[in-house]
Design an enzyme around this catalytic site. Structure first.
Site, PDB file in Angstrom:
ATOM      1  N   SER A   1      -9.793  -1.300   7.219  1.00  0.00           N
ATOM      2  CA  SER A   1      -9.165  -1.072   5.915  1.00  0.00           C
ATOM      3  C   SER A   1      -8.330  -2.216   5.344  1.00  0.00           C
ATOM      4  CB  SER A   1      -8.286   0.177   5.975  1.00  0.00           C
ATOM      5  OG  SER A   1      -9.083   1.325   5.913  1.00  0.00           O
TER       6      SER A   1
ATOM      7  N   LYS B   1       0.861  -1.181   0.000  1.00  0.00           N
ATOM      8  CA  LYS B   1       0.000   0.000   0.000  1.00  0.00           C
ATOM      9  C   LYS B   1       0.899   1.234   0.000  1.00  0.00           C
ATOM     10  CE  LYS B   1      -3.877   1.783   2.825  1.00  0.00           C
ATOM     11  NZ  LYS B   1      -4.671   1.542   4.066  1.00  0.00           N
TER      12      LYS B   1
ATOM     13  N   SER C   1      -9.712   1.081   3.104  1.00  0.00           N
ATOM     14  CA  SER C   1      -8.887   1.907   2.263  1.00  0.00           C
ATOM     15  C   SER C   1      -7.798   1.130   1.503  1.00  0.00           C
ATOM     16  CB  SER C   1      -8.211   2.997   3.107  1.00  0.00           C
ATOM     17  OG  SER C   1      -7.287   2.430   4.010  1.00  0.00           O
TER      18      SER C   1
END
Lengths: 95, 485
Positions: B177, B78, B153
Site C-alpha cells: 500500500s 494518510k 491503499s
C-alpha cells in the site's frame, strides 16, 4: 470449499455484521471463489513447519511498570455517540 | 521552478537561510491544493487554518535560529494516522466524525522536527484495497491521467506528491500500500522492515503486516524522513530497539560489486511489455554502475496472495471488532437493543470491501476452520520468509517490478475482488517476510503512465536499498519527469 447462504448467515452473526440480501448473494459467490483460490495452499506439505506469527524474531517485550497519566475521562468520552455523566450510554440491556 | 515542486532537502536549506518563509511556502501548497484537488481528490480534510498558524510559529522559531530538519515544511498524512484534535476517518463512514484524542508516534516525531500539517489524505477504507476506489470520500484520481487509479491503499498519499500538493507524505503498507501507489504515481515509496517504525496511533488493519513509511519526491527525502520516524517506541512493543543510522550517509556510496538478485518468479510471461522494458533498462543501468546481476529463486511466490488474504483478513476481522457504535464512531439510530445496535452500526458504517474482508477473516478463524486456513497460512508464511532469507544469501538486494502493469483504469477491477487481489502479487510477499522495500520510478509507459521498480533488502537493510535507489536516481532522469497538471 463452497460457501452457501447458511454459512454466510452464520459468519455474519459471528462478526456482528448485518448484511443486505444483495451483499449476502454477492459474498456467497465471491467468498466461494476466494476460498477455492486459497485451496492451492493445500498443495504444499507443511508438516513440521513452524507457523510465523511475527516476521521479525523477537522475545517477549517487557518494560518497567511505571505509572503514567492516561488521556483522562473527558478526552476518552469526547467521541462517544451517547454519554451520561462519565459513562458511555447504550440501549437498555437488562429488562 | 515553483516552490511546490521542491524537496525537503532543498526547502530546508531555503528556510534555514531565510530565502523563503514557511508562511509563503504553506500558502503556495494550499493554493496548489485548491487548484488541483477538485480533479485529484487526494485530501479528505484540509487543515488550512491550523497549517498557517503552525507556519507562523515555524517562522518565529527560524528567526530565533532554531530550524530543525522539517521546521516549516508542509506535509500531509494518510487518514489512518491519528492526529490530535483533527478528524481521522480511515476513509470510513464508521469514523466519519472521529476526532483523534492523541497523536500517532510517527506524526508526533515529524511534529517534533517542526513539520506543518496540511491535512489528511484519501485511501482505501481501513487500508483495504489497491486502487483508492474503496473510500467513503470518493475515488482519488491519478494525477498523470484522471481516468486511472492512483493505486492503493495509500493512493491519496502518492497522488498528493505527484500533484505537488505536499512536500512529503506518510502512508502505510500492509501488502504493498505504499510501494504500489508510489509506483503508479511516479514517486518514491519506502516500506521499512516490520518493527522499524512505530505503529502506535496508526489505525490497525493487519497487525503482523502493517508498517509505516514515507512517500516522497526523491530518494534523499525518503532517507531523511525515514530517519525522523524510525526508532523504538515504548508504546509499540513490536517496534524494535535498534539504533537508527543516518540514512543520508548511505546515499553517497557507490554500488560497485554489489550483488543484485533477480527473482525469476517475478519476471513472468504476462508482465506488461512496458514494465519489462523498464526493468531491462534498469538492470542495464545497474550493470553499468558496476553491480553484479545474479539469478535467484523465490519458489513459494505463487502462494503469497492466498497466504496474505487469509492472514490479513483474519487479523482485520479481529482488529475491526472494536467498531461497534458504543464508544466512538458511527452509531445506528433506531436499533432494537444493544446487540442490534452493533449489527446495524457496522452494517451502515462499513463499505463493501471491508465487509467482505471481515467475513472472510471471521470464517478463517471460526471454529473448525482455524487449522485449515489461518494456521496453514502462517506455516506457508514461514516458507515464503525462508525463500527470501535463502535469496539474500546469494544477493545483497533484489530487484523486481512493483506491479505487473501500470495503473489500471478506474472501475476496471471493482467487480472482481480476486483479480484486484492478484494485482499485488509482487508486493505482498515482502510484508509476509517482514523485510524492507522501496519503489522508485523507472520508466513511463506508452500510455504516459509511470512505471516503478522495486528494490528489496534484508531485514533492517534500509541503508542498502536507499543506497542503490540513490545511485539509480543519480544516473537516470525518470524521477524528474512529473505529471502534467
Amino acid at each position: 470449499m463452497s460457501i452457501n447462504r447458511t454459512d454466510i448467515d452464520y459468519i455474519s452473526n459471528l462478526a456482528r455484521l448485518a448484511l443486505t440480501e444483495n451483499e449476502k448473494e454477492l459474498f456467497t459467490e465471491q467468498m466461494g471463489a476466494i476460498l477455492m483460490y486459497v485451496e492451492k495452499l493445500n498443495k504444499l506439505d507443511t508438516e513440521g513447519i513452524c507457523p510465523t506469527s511475527h516476521a521479525v524474531p523477537m522475545e517477549n517485550a517487557f518494560r518497567d511498570d511505571i505509572p503514567a497519566t492516561s488521556i483522562g475521562i473527558e478526552r476518552a468520552l469526547a467521541n462517544a455517540p451517547d454519554r451520561h455523566e462519565t459513562y458511555f450510554r447504550v440501549p437498555q440491556v437488562i429488562e | 521552478m515553483e516552490l511546490y515542486e521542491k524537496t525537503i532537502n532543498e526547502l530546508h536549506l531555503m528556510l534555514k537561510s531565510r530565502q523563503v518563509s514557511s508562511t509563503e511556502l504553506t500558502r503556495a501548497m494550499l493554493s496548489r491544493i485548491e487548484a488541483t484537488d477538485p480533479d485529484v481528490n487526494a485530501f479528505i480534510t484540509v487543515t488550512a487554518e491550523q497549517a498557517l498558524k503552525d507556519a507562523e510559529m515555524a517562522d518565529q522559531s527560524i528567526s530565533r535560529g532554531d530550524c530543525k530538519l522539517l521546521t516549516g515544511i508542509p506535509v500531509a498524512l494518510k487518514d489512518i494516522f491519528l492526529t490530535a484534535g483533527v478528524r481521522t476517518t480511515c476513509a470510513s463512514r464508521i469514523l466519519h466524525n472521529f476526532v483523534a484524542p492523541y497523536d500517532s508516534t510517527a506524526w508526533a516525531r515529524m511534529k517534533e522536527q517542526g513539520a506543518v500539517l496540511l491535512g489528511k489524505l484519501n485511501q482505501d477504507e481501513f487500508a483495504m484495497g489497491s486502487s483508492c476506489e474503496n473510500s467513503a470520500f470518493g475515488v482519488t484520481r491519478n494525477p498523470w491521467n484522471f481516468s486511472h487509479i492512483p493505486g492503493g491503499s495509500s493512493g491519496g498519499s502518492a497522488a498528493a506528491i505527484a500533484a505537488q500538493q505536499a512536500v512529503a507524505t506518510l502512508g502505510t503498507d500492509t501488502g504493498g500500500s505504499i510501494r504500489q501507489p508510489a509506483s503508479h504515481c511516479g514517486c518514491v515509496g519506502l516500506k521499512p522492515t516490520y518493527g522499524r517504525v512505530s505503529r502506535y496511533g496508526v489505525i490497525a488493519y493487519a497487525s503482523s503486516l502493517d508498517q509505516v513509511g514515507p512517500i516522497t519526491r526523491d530518494v534523499t527525502d525518503s532517507a531523511l524522513l525515514l530517519g525522523v520516524i524510525a526508532g523504538y517506541d515504548t508504546k509499540d512493543s513490536t517496534s524494535v530497539d535498534m539504533p537508527v543510522p543516518d540514512y543520508a550517509l548511505a546515499l553517497g556510496r557507490d554500488i560497485k560489486g554489489m550483488k543484485i538478485g533477480l527473482p525469476r518468479e517475478y519476471f513472468i510471461e504476462g508482465l506488461d511489455p512496458d514494465v519489462q522494458k523498464a526493468m531491462d533498462q534498469a538492470i542495464a543501468t545497474f550493470r553499468s554502475l558496476g553491480a553484479e546481476i545474479v539469478d535467484v529463486s523465490l519458489p513459494h511466490t505463487d502462494y503469497a496472495v492466498a497466504t496474505y488474504y487469509l492472514i490479513a483478513t483474519a487479523e482485520a476481522s479481529s482488529n475491526l471488532a472494536r467498531y461497534d457504535g458504543i464508544r466512538f464512531g458511527h452509531r445506528a439510530e433506531n436499533a432494537d437493543g444493544l446487540i442490534d445496535l452493533m449489527f446495524k452500526s457496522r452494517e451502515e458504517g462499513f463499505g463493501t470491501e471491508v465487509k467482505r474482508r471481515i467475513m472472510l477473516g471471521t470464517y478463517a478463524l471460526s471454529s473448525g476452520y482455524y487449522d485449515a486456513y489461518y494456521l496453514k497460512a502462517q506455516k506457508v508464511r514461514t516458507l515464503i520468509r525462508q525463500d527470501f532469507m535463502d535469496a539474500f544469501s546469494k544477493a545483497d538486494i533484489l530487484l523486481t517490478p512493483v506491479a505487473p502493469t501500470p495503473a489500471f483504469r478506474i472501475g476496471e477491477k471493482t467487480a472482481e475482488p480476486l483479480q484486484m487481489y492478484l494485482s499485488d502479487i509482487f508486493t505482498i510477499p515482502v510484508n509476509l517476510a517482514g523485510i524492507c522495500g522501496i519503489s522508485i520510478q523507472a520508466g513511463v509507459s506508452s500510455q504516459g503512465l509511470p512505471i516503478g521498480l522495486q528494490l528489496l533488502g534484508r531485514p533492517f537493510g534500509e541503508e542498502t536499498i536507499l543506497q542503490v535507489a540513490a545511485n539509480f536516481q543519480k544516473n537516470t532522469n525518470w524521477h524528474t519527469i512529473k505529471a502534467a497538471l
